[in-house]
Design a protein around this motif. Structure first.
Motif, short mmCIF file in Angstrom:
data_model
loop_
_atom_site.label_atom_id
_atom_site.label_comp_id
_atom_site.label_asym_id
_atom_site.label_seq_id
_atom_site.Cartn_x
_atom_site.Cartn_y
_atom_site.Cartn_z
N TYR C 45 0.83 -1.21 0.00
CA TYR C 45 0.00 0.00 0.00
C TYR C 45 0.86 1.26 0.00
O TYR C 45 0.41 2.30 0.43
N LYS C 46 2.10 1.10 -0.46
CA LYS C 46 3.06 2.22 -0.47
C LYS C 46 3.30 2.77 0.93
O LYS C 46 3.70 3.92 1.08
N GLU C 47 3.02 1.94 1.94
CA GLU C 47 3.15 2.45 3.29
C GLU C 47 4.60 2.52 3.76
O GLU C 47 4.88 3.00 4.85
N PHE C 48 5.53 2.02 2.90
CA PHE C 48 6.96 2.15 3.23
C PHE C 48 7.69 2.93 2.14
O PHE C 48 8.91 2.87 2.02
N THR C 125 -2.31 -6.45 7.82
CA THR C 125 -3.44 -5.76 7.21
C THR C 125 -4.68 -6.66 7.26
O THR C 125 -4.70 -7.73 6.65
N ALA C 126 -5.65 -6.22 8.01
CA ALA C 126 -6.87 -7.02 8.20
C ALA C 126 -7.96 -6.58 7.23
O ALA C 126 -7.80 -5.63 6.47
N GLY C 127 -9.07 -7.29 7.28
CA GLY C 127 -10.29 -6.81 6.64
C GLY C 127 -10.50 -7.28 5.22
O GLY C 127 -9.61 -7.82 4.58
N ALA C 128 -11.71 -7.06 4.77
CA ALA C 128 -12.12 -7.54 3.45
C ALA C 128 -12.26 -6.40 2.47
O ALA C 128 -12.78 -5.33 2.80
N LYS C 129 -11.75 -6.63 1.28
CA LYS C 129 -11.96 -5.67 0.19
C LYS C 129 -11.83 -6.40 -1.13
O LYS C 129 -10.93 -6.13 -1.91
N LYS C 180 -7.31 -2.85 4.89
CA LYS C 180 -7.31 -2.54 3.46
C LYS C 180 -8.14 -1.32 3.12
O LYS C 180 -7.77 -0.51 2.27
N ARG C 181 -9.28 -1.18 3.78
CA ARG C 181 -10.18 -0.09 3.41
C ARG C 181 -9.78 1.24 4.06
O ARG C 181 -10.39 2.27 3.79
N SER C 216 -10.71 0.02 14.30
CA SER C 216 -10.26 -0.10 12.91
C SER C 216 -11.31 0.43 11.93
O SER C 216 -12.04 1.36 12.25
N TYR C 217 -11.41 -0.16 10.77
CA TYR C 217 -12.30 0.37 9.74
C TYR C 217 -13.75 0.45 10.20
O TYR C 217 -14.52 1.29 9.71
#
Ligand SMILES: Cc1ncc(C[n+]2csc(CCOP(=O)(O)OP(=O)(O)O)c2C)c(N)n1
Ligand SMILES: Cc1ncc(C[n+]2csc(CCOP(=O)(O)OP(=O)(O)O)c2C)c(N)n1
Ligand SMILES: [Mg+2]
Ligand SMILES: [Mg+2]
Lengths: 329, 311, 329, 311
Positions: C45-48, C125-129, C180-181, C216-217
């Motif tokens: 996610y370009k987080e680094f 990274t958790a969650g559904a997308k 993710k979201r 979280s989300y």
């Protein structure tokens, strides 16, 4: 053991498991057992003793120490037509095998639109008995939360047999949790072939003042606590869940409506535990009742006897919790 | 290697043997995983280590801990659950540890210490003092994917890591041949370009020689190395486990005793007199008696420590 | 980003994470980052993004696809003196790495009598997308139950930054859960260097009628639900837990004592979930209150948009749950 | 191998390419993992399989599914989430599966299908009909311990399992050389005594030749085998992932196009006329148009299916 219906014998916990597995291997030519030292050695607790001699190395398979692949192979083989029992010595090591169990087995039927089923049993030994921080965990609550997995945990010889029979007939993955401290126990088992159905709790001890809802070895602890409490006139009911997923909420609620007080008891962590789930479900159905949760203290379980004992519920702590619960009300 | 090294090795092996027999005579310490028979592996490897190095091992950790120079009294205390153990009696069997002494320690999950050791090696690499990490593990661990993942990364990153497989030919009851396909376990290192060899683990001189060569390689930036030592365990898997091997096999194994072997060689070579040998045994016995006394004088931890150092 | 205290900028979620990590790498020469594609690629996610260029390949390390070893190395390196951040793309894959995380890292300090500490952050990274059954799980409740692990889960840019700063200063293992979201979201972040302490929940929206406790989300989902409910005069308070272990029970209880009604909301499974724990702890402290739990339905999360949507809580379902909760009372 | 096999292979590769370009033109199907460039691997391997065999693969599963003979319309339906997909639209990208067609299927966890495939092989071994399991995986999976554990057990138990590494030289952005220490990935099989080779994965004839040889070996009870096919992926990791490779590298990769390469060879050898080649492309295009129409005509699943088949 040759069958002689009607006759009841006293057998060890391990023998009950062994009989159920042996009967399945007898009846189903496509059933196999896999695990470390399950072959000639007969399993860490002799719970597979004699099966290797009866069914040979192709059906009772010693594996390397490779829990991930053991479960992966069990899943693949089950999905492709074998009925598999994979034995993992300690529940702590299922942490190595959660990818095939949770990411594949639990989801296979759903994700393939019903094309694939995974009739596999994963047998895990939970609980603490002097083996230290990485061999003592009780992680049932994790597995119970996975859609697609069924989880059972016998507390006595008859259920060890009957639940294993049912597990080996299920059409999806089942986690069968036994316990180090149950292996030395023995009990009555009759010679009939019988299953204990999933989703049916048992009232092990009727009582009026409080309901102790628990499973596995903690049932023994709860019963011992009841003996202590009885002396001071407190009469508790003990519910052995037997099957954690599916959960028999009806039996639990019947008991709690009668007693008006619920103590959940587990050997694992209380946080996000089985007790939390039961407490919530019971109150969602019955409305407010007196509730207390008891489980391990939030710390690793040392092999040190002093520290292990300080970490886990025992009869005195259970009795104490019941007293506090009843005082609160 | 000089004779004094050999005599140190002999003393170290005797210490393990003696402490373990004192331990197995006790009934208050639960089951234990003994190194008897396999002393030469830990002792030979430890002889190649420097003070700043870190040794990690499997649950079979008594020989590694003592070979690395941990105090026998404190080791004994830890094993019988007393507060004066290096882990304050909390780790116990299978989790001995004293990083300050270069013994990062044991971990009782089979193959569980391999990637941890690679991480330690990564930290040591950053130090630039040529220190290395060494991980001792059993043949059983060679079936685990952790070995593959660790070797690959260690080779890629050229980590200062020596992997030592103490292949005692069994994982509990399962013969190595029934659990592991490779001809030699050191062959597993080849695809990764990791320097490897297999030696007789019942001969402390062979082990030490190979360990010195491979630690030199690792220390000088050559990347990881792999040493397989073929050994024999004299006791059953643990003090509570059923023995599955026949009398004949066990007797043949005892013929290979690394202690007798070295002792005989030294006597033959004139590097040791019968007198000195007896004196050595006497000294070791005295050390173990003192260690037991120390351990027993130490209190058990208090129950409240169950909550300590969790955070 | 060069600091300019006092100035506030609008940044993306990923930039907040990246800034906190970059600052730590700057300040602590012994800090490193490891993960798949965290190097030149800059993270899924370009987080680094940009860290590899700034700090080089020895400190921002691309790894093979080997989650178990990645975490194992992170643990070992942290225990031996490096501060490590291990990035695992999806939380589902932490199932491959639970042995080093749970059996070693969480227990190291205890089992060595305090000799070893593991200052490591595992970012998941958790969650559904839309990514399907094996890339969509939210398993926070498992990790929260492990003594020795701390677990945090930001819902916005400021917390993403502040919690990562705190995580990278902790002296024991921390699991940092993003979502993710959340990556497409942006928000205000001021240029000061500041931490968000663990164990402190935030009241994101004050309200009178019910408390929605979430993280979280799902905080975003809860806030959207509040907007819908406000139209019909229902005024909800939203508590963002931010830190799941330790848990800020005080803030939750203050809110619930005020509103008298608790809806727990999580994206993961309800069974043995975060909500169950909160419901139990709140009632243990406050006595009976109206409680409802909402989370994913008990089924795998398909990548199919119709099915994914049917599985997860959304604003409409949250609003509906609040209405039912208030009606019950 | 005969020319008719080659023309089938050409048609199969064209089908993958064409269906994938139709797919990537859509905006309603989320991101997708395309096989473009790598068609020769799946097609060449599938050519060696019999009806009773089972193929498993990674999330990059469109070529494997089509090469195994799944109906393109149903595959397309699954990929765009429609109820007439073989998994009823629930599996979708990364989880295509149709065991009845010998395609046990995809699993989107890297290396996650390896031990599952070994389990399938174990079940097939019990059948005694010489059927085999084949697992396709990427170079990325070679860093995972699952490969090691699976190879060891497969070798020990002599499982009828062919492991095929489709080495496209990258795991997302990470070059294979930065992630994997071995010189050749097929070297990983050597310690286990597993027969292995590496071939040019851009040449369907080489792949097929090696696959036939190795499946024969596996089928005749010789135990597992390992085939590495070095390939190139033409698109970025997924339709939503950033491309990290330079134009030059991509252009050089395209020069190796397995479709053009086979077509050219067949034209040169006179086994194919320009006419027939054009006709083939026309046919494939028509199949894909029909497949898309079929898929689009299919309904989405109903929301209640979220609860179906969980038990
Ligand atoms: C992951 C894991 N699986 C199973 C066990 C149980 N176990 C403890 S020791 C052991 C045998 C290991 O054999 P080996 O690695 O050869 O070491 P040895 O006991 O021979 O020294 C096993 C299977 C464990 N501790 N960890
Ligand atoms: C266990 C796991 N870790 C990470 C991922 C994320 N991921 C998806 S595809 C991929 C690349 C895999 O590379 P390779 O095996 O070479 O296959 P390719 O994509 O090149 O076909 C990664 C890392 C995953 N799906 N599973
Ligand atoms: Mg061994
Ligand atoms: Mg690749």
């Amino acid at each position: 053991m040759s069958a002689d219906p009607g006759r009841t014998r006293r057998v060890f916990f391990r023998e009950a498991i062994c009989r159920a597995v042996g009967e399945t291997l007898d009846a189903e030519p496509n059933a196999i057992v896999m695990g470390q030292d399950v072959g000639a050695f007969g399993g860490s607790y002799k719970e597979f003793y004699g099966l290797f001699e009866r069914f040979g190395p192709a059906r009772v398979r010693d594996t390397p120490v490779a829990e991930a692949a053991m479960v992966g192979l069990g899943v693949g083989a089950a999905a492709a037509g074998l009925r598999t029992l994979v034995s993992i010595t300690y529940m702590d090591f299922v942490l190595l095998a959660l990818d095939p169990l949770v990411n594949y087995a639990a989801k296979a039927r759903f994700k393939t639109g019903g094309q694939i089923r995974v009739p596999m049993v994963v047998k895990l030994t939970a609980g603490a008995k002097g083996q230290g921080v990485a061999h003592s965990q009780s992680l049932e609550s994790w597995l119970v939360s996975v859609p697609g997995l069924r989880v059972v945990a016998p507390s006595n010889v008859a259920d060890a047999y009957g639940l294993m029979r049912s597990a080996l007939q299920a059409d999806g993955p089942v986690v069968y949790v036994d316990h180090k401290r149950l292996f030395p126990t023995s009990g009555a088992l009759d010679d009939s072939v019988h299953e204990v159905p999933f989703g049916l709790a048992a009232v092990c001890r009727p009582g009026r003042h409080a309901s102790i809802v628990t499973h596995s070895y903690m049932v023994c602890v709860a019963l011992a606590a009841c003996d202590q409490l009885a002396v001071s006139g407190i009469d508790c009911e003990v519910i052995d869940l037997r099957s954690l997923a599916p959960l028999d909420l009806a039996t639990v609620c019947t008991s709690v409506s009668k007693t008006g007080a619920l103590l959940t008891l587990e050997e694992g962590q209380v946080v996000c535990g089985i007790g939390a789930e039961i407490a919530c479900q019971v109150q969602a159905r019955l409305g407010p009742v007196r509730v207390m949760r008891l489980g391990a203290v939030p710390a690793p379980v040392s092999s040190n006897p002093v520290l292990e004992a300080a970490t886990l519920p025992n009869a005195a702590r259970v009795a104490d919790a019941v007293r506090r619960l009843l005082m609160e009300g | 290697m000089t004779a004094s090294n050999d005599i140190d090795a002999l003393a170290a092996m005797l210490l393990v043997r003696e402490l373990e027999s004192a331990l197995s005579a006790r009934e208050d310490c639960g089951f234990q995983l003994l190194s008897s028979g396999q002393e030469a592996v830990a002792v030979g490897v430890a002889a190649a280590l420097l003070a700043q190095d870190q040794l990690l091992c499997s649950g079979r950790s008594i020989a590694p801990a003592l070979a690395r120079g941990l105090d026998p009294g404190r080791v004994m205390a830890e094993l019988i659950g007393r507060a004066s153990g290096p882990c304050l009696g909390r780790g116990g069997r299978g989790h001995l540890s004293q990083p300050s002494a270069g013994f990062f320690g044991a971990h009782a999950v089979v193959a569980g210490n391999l990637s941890i050791a690679a991480g330690v090696a990564l930290a040591l690499q950053a130090r630039l003092d040529r220190s290395i990490a060494v991980c001792l593990f059993g043949d059983g661990a060679c079936g685990a994917g952790a070995l593959h993942e660790t070797m690959n990364i260690a080779a890629l990153w050229q980590l200062p890591l020596l992997l030592v497989c103490d292949n005692n030919l069994y994982s509990v009851s399962t013969p190595r041949a029934a659990a592991l396909a490779p001809q030699r376990l050191s062959d597993l290192a080849a695809p990764f370009g990791i320097k490897a060899c297999t030696v007789d683990g019942m001969d402390v001189r062979s082990v030490r020689g190979a360990a010195v060569a491979l630690t030199d390689h690792v220390r000088s930036g050559g990347g990881p190395a792999f040493l397989e030592c073929v050994s024999r365990r004299f006791a059953s898997h643990s003090t509570s486990a059923r023995e599955t091997r026949g009398q004949q096999e066990l007797a043949a194994d005892r013929e290979l005793d690394p202690i007798t072997r070295l002792e005989k060689a030294l006597l033959l070579e004139g590097a040791l007199s019968t007198q000195t040998a007896l004196g050595l045994r006497e000294q070791v016995r005295a050390r173990v008696t003192a260690a037991c006394a120390f351990a027993e004088a130490s209190p058990l931890p208090v129950p409240d420590e169950a909550f300590a150092d969790v955070g």
